[in-house]
Motif scaffolding. Sequence first.
Motif, PDB file in Angstrom:
ATOM      1  N   SER A  69       0.713  -1.108   0.019  1.00 37.92           N
ATOM      2  CA  SER A  69      -0.019  -0.028   0.138  1.00 37.92           C
ATOM      3  C   SER A  69       0.705   1.186   0.302  1.00 37.92           C
ATOM      4  N   ASN A  70       0.163   2.387   0.021  1.00 33.46           N
ATOM      5  CA  ASN A  70       1.124   3.585   0.162  1.00 33.46           C
ATOM      6  C   ASN A  70       1.609   3.524   1.840  1.00 33.46           C
ATOM      7  N   ALA A  71       2.169   4.484   2.396  1.00 34.93           N
ATOM      8  CA  ALA A  71       2.739   4.594   3.679  1.00 34.93           C
ATOM      9  C   ALA A  71       1.656   4.635   4.564  1.00 34.93           C
ATOM     10  N   LYS A  72       0.771   5.471   4.282  1.00 38.88           N
ATOM     11  CA  LYS A  72      -0.405   6.093   5.224  1.00 38.88           C
ATOM     12  C   LYS A  72      -1.909   5.682   4.610  1.00 38.88           C
ATOM     13  N   SER A  73      -1.786   5.046   3.589  1.00 38.61           N
ATOM     14  CA  SER A  73      -3.265   4.876   2.708  1.00 38.61           C
ATOM     15  C   SER A  73      -3.299   3.772   1.918  1.00 38.61           C
ATOM     16  N   GLY A  74      -4.606   3.418   1.419  1.00 37.51           N
ATOM     17  CA  GLY A  74      -4.750   2.323   0.684  1.00 37.51           C
ATOM     18  C   GLY A  74      -5.710   1.435   1.143  1.00 37.51           C
ATOM     19  N   ALA A  75      -6.792   1.194   0.029  1.00 30.68           N
ATOM     20  CA  ALA A  75      -7.899   0.393   0.483  1.00 30.68           C
ATOM     21  C   ALA A  75      -8.510  -0.374  -0.539  1.00 30.68           C
ATOM     22  N   GLY A  76      -9.429  -1.474  -0.298  1.00 30.15           N
ATOM     23  CA  GLY A  76      -9.806  -2.271  -1.625  1.00 30.15           C
ATOM     24  C   GLY A  76     -10.236  -3.772  -0.924  1.00 30.15           C
ATOM     25  N   GLY A  77     -10.650  -4.365  -1.936  1.00 30.09           N
ATOM     26  CA  GLY A  77     -11.037  -5.626  -1.465  1.00 30.09           C
ATOM     27  C   GLY A  77     -10.500  -6.759  -2.348  1.00 30.09           C
ATOM     28  N   LEU A  78     -10.347  -7.984  -1.979  1.00 26.87           N
ATOM     29  CA  LEU A  78      -9.511  -9.038  -2.492  1.00 26.87           C
ATOM     30  C   LEU A  78     -10.211 -10.230  -2.579  1.00 26.87           C
ATOM     31  N   GLY A  81     -11.544 -17.746  -1.070  1.00 24.23           N
ATOM     32  CA  GLY A  81     -11.023 -16.810  -0.380  1.00 24.23           C
ATOM     33  C   GLY A  81     -11.582 -15.598  -0.710  1.00 24.23           C
ATOM     34  N   GLN A  82     -11.753 -14.480   0.536  1.00 28.64           N
ATOM     35  CA  GLN A  82     -12.293 -13.113   0.019  1.00 28.64           C
ATOM     36  C   GLN A  82     -11.952 -12.167   1.408  1.00 28.64           C
ATOM     37  N   ILE A  83     -11.762 -10.876   0.984  1.00 30.30           N
ATOM     38  CA  ILE A  83     -11.409  -9.874   1.999  1.00 30.30           C
ATOM     39  C   ILE A  83     -12.126  -8.817   1.403  1.00 30.30           C
ATOM     40  N   SER A  84     -13.413  -8.369   2.212  1.00 25.00           N
ATOM     41  CA  SER A  84     -14.286  -7.449   1.608  1.00 25.00           C
ATOM     42  C   SER A  84     -13.417  -6.167   1.816  1.00 25.00           C
ATOM     43  N   ALA A  85     -14.236  -5.063   0.781  1.00 25.94           N
ATOM     44  CA  ALA A  85     -13.458  -3.951   0.888  1.00 25.94           C
ATOM     45  C   ALA A  85     -13.164  -2.911   2.191  1.00 25.94           C
ATOM     46  N   SER A  86     -11.897  -2.768   2.406  1.00 22.81           N
ATOM     47  CA  SER A  86     -11.467  -2.183   3.864  1.00 22.81           C
ATOM     48  C   SER A  86     -10.034  -1.615   3.484  1.00 22.81           C
ATOM     49  N   ASN A  87      -9.555  -1.012   4.816  1.00 24.28           N
ATOM     50  CA  ASN A  87      -8.267  -0.332   4.586  1.00 24.28           C
ATOM     51  C   ASN A  87      -7.240  -1.492   4.747  1.00 24.28           C
ATOM     52  N   PHE A  88      -6.393  -1.319   3.820  1.00 25.33           N
ATOM     53  CA  PHE A  88      -5.080  -2.366   3.709  1.00 25.33           C
ATOM     54  C   PHE A  88      -4.551  -2.623   5.150  1.00 25.33           C
ATOM     55  N   CYS A  89      -4.298  -1.699   6.109  1.00 27.37           N
ATOM     56  CA  CYS A  89      -3.899  -1.932   7.468  1.00 27.37           C
ATOM     57  C   CYS A  89      -4.582  -2.924   8.140  1.00 27.37           C
ATOM     58  N   ASP A  90      -6.006  -3.181   7.809  1.00 27.03           N
ATOM     59  CA  ASP A  90      -6.835  -4.210   8.397  1.00 27.03           C
ATOM     60  C   ASP A  90      -6.911  -5.498   7.735  1.00 27.03           C
ATOM     61  N   TRP A  91      -6.219  -5.684   6.436  1.00 22.92           N
ATOM     62  CA  TRP A  91      -6.358  -7.056   5.980  1.00 22.92           C
ATOM     63  C   TRP A  91      -5.693  -8.028   6.706  1.00 22.92           C
ATOM     64  N   PRO A  92      -6.152  -9.111   6.797  1.00 21.63           N
ATOM     65  CA  PRO A  92      -5.702 -10.307   7.710  1.00 21.63           C
ATOM     66  C   PRO A  92      -4.356 -10.654   6.895  1.00 21.63           C
ATOM     67  N   GLY A  93      -3.138 -10.809   7.925  1.00 21.38           N
ATOM     68  CA  GLY A  93      -2.068 -10.905   7.554  1.00 21.38           C
ATOM     69  C   GLY A  93      -1.166  -9.867   7.591  1.00 21.38           C
ATOM     70  N   ALA A 101      -9.670  -1.800  -6.004  1.00 17.54           N
ATOM     71  CA  ALA A 101      -8.975  -0.537  -5.180  1.00 17.54           C
ATOM     72  C   ALA A 101     -10.069   0.478  -4.920  1.00 17.54           C
ATOM     73  N   THR A 102     -10.278   0.890  -3.696  1.00 17.05           N
ATOM     74  CA  THR A 102     -11.145   1.892  -3.325  1.00 17.05           C
ATOM     75  C   THR A 102     -10.446   3.140  -2.910  1.00 17.05           C
ATOM     76  N   VAL A 103      -9.323   2.947  -2.482  1.00 16.16           N
ATOM     77  CA  VAL A 103      -8.476   4.250  -2.230  1.00 16.16           C
ATOM     78  C   VAL A 103      -7.088   4.055  -2.399  1.00 16.16           C
ATOM     79  N   ASN A 104      -6.738   5.184  -3.048  1.00 19.95           N
ATOM     80  CA  ASN A 104      -4.894   4.945  -3.514  1.00 19.95           C
ATOM     81  C   ASN A 104      -4.039   4.549  -2.487  1.00 19.95           C
ATOM     82  N   SER A 105      -3.183   3.788  -2.515  1.00 24.44           N
ATOM     83  CA  SER A 105      -3.181   2.900  -3.598  1.00 24.44           C
ATOM     84  C   SER A 105      -2.938   1.550  -3.173  1.00 24.44           C
ATOM     85  N   ILE A 106      -3.106   0.692  -4.207  1.00 24.77           N
ATOM     86  CA  ILE A 106      -2.557  -0.928  -3.673  1.00 24.77           C
ATOM     87  C   ILE A 106      -1.717  -1.454  -4.881  1.00 24.77           C
ATOM     88  N   GLY A 107      -0.637  -1.945  -4.335  1.00 23.65           N
ATOM     89  CA  GLY A 107       0.305  -2.601  -5.490  1.00 23.65           C
ATOM     90  C   GLY A 107       0.119  -4.046  -5.278  1.00 23.65           C
TER      91      GLY A 107
END
Length: 482
Positions: A85-94, A104-116, A147-153
């Motif tokens: 993600s970015n240093a302080k942002s990035g969100a989306g679903g997987l 397997g699924q991760i609902s749209a959420s902040n990258f920092c809250d993704w399991p793992g 992706a819902t918030v910039n940005s996810i790599g």
Amino acid sequence: MTKNRWLILCLLLGLLMPVRAAELVATIKAYNKAELSGDVPAGTEVTFDNTGGSKGQLTAGSVATMTFTDLPQCTISKVTFYVKSNAKSGAGGLAVSLGGAMIGQISASNFCDWPGTSGYSTTFVPVAFTGAWNANKGSSMICQIAATVNSIGWDKVVITYYETAPDPRTVTFQWFDTQSDIQTKTVTEKSSASGILISDCPVTKVVSEDEWSFVGWTTERFVGTYTSEPASFKVGEKFYPSSDNQILYALYTLSPEVTNIIQTTDFISGEYAMVMHSDDNYYMANNDIDSLKLKDGTKKNVLYTYWERYIIYENGLYKLTKSYIPENCRFQITFTKDSLHIRSLLTGNVIGHSGIYLANNNVKWAWQEAKNHSLEISYDSQDTGKGISARVLWLSDDESFPYFETQLLKLGYDYEYILLFDVSDAPTTPPQTRWTGYPFGWKEAVENTSVLPVQARKILRNGVLYIEINNAKYDMLGNKID
């Protein structure tokens, strides 16, 4: 310890040892490309597309999809996404699905809250789904990030799997008996992926309007007759079924009767091909008189030829290796006791002569039998005092393009002149071999091999037997009944 006990112990230890997990890696190379590495099964491929137009960077609203196709039969224990993600942002679903089912699924959420993950990260970190998912051979897996918030790599996906051998598969052989009833026989592989030895069909000959011969087994059902041979498995070959309960259908072939075209020795009026040799090649008279421009600019009338390279000489007669003669190589020759006329069957024009050249004049040719039952055809014979000379229908010695013309020759020599072949019963086009899976013959031959699903059954009404196919009725001669 005895040898047998030692062998049994080794086998048990082998069974207890863990099987090495394989890893299939798909790395993103461009916005529309990914490459496979690691333990890549034969046939497995990967595609990738990022709607954001970037190699692996997903901005808000963009969706990236990675698709694996033609997976082997295996058990998948882990699917790992490498993302950042970015240093302080990035969100989306997987999400990841196997054979159309979500695993397997991760609902749209902040990258920092993704399991793992343990917060936002500017370096790629693994986000994994673990389980024991069975993949059938040929199945697909779809991995997707939105992706819902910039940005996810997104860098790559790693699939951890254990390839498994399929159970022994069963094949059903299907054919028609002489009463046109469907018969079947099932055969099962002796062990997984060992294949099945192709055996003969119980009905090797079917006599309907024609006599068809069994030639092999096909994975498709062919009801019509075809002039292109369908792919088939021959007796003695190994067949490896791609799925359980696969059906193989009997395929039959009908070879046309070959007409032997033998040199005539009767010299009676009829329909003939005229052949003559130049060195080791044989040439057949072709069509009608035409004009040939010579190197000095002058012209003369000739009868062009059709190359007939192969000819057989046996039992004192010639035989053409072709079993057909095209229309343009056929001539009507009318014999009398001491003369003959030649006419092109295609154009109706007479093949005659005028002066020293061929011409479409209705004039006589003299004839007599010569060496090897050949036919000497001539006109304007003259006694020169040193023998008889005449203008003879002769094959030129032009090596690049031999043709028939008239040449002044001294008669009486041991020449082989024109060979005549009676073609009145010979076809004008090459006879075609045909193939079918239903050798009871009401379908016309077709060139393609696309086949629609067919349901066929016999119906007996008022003492009359009908065949019903795809809700249409036919009599036993193949005529459609309204």
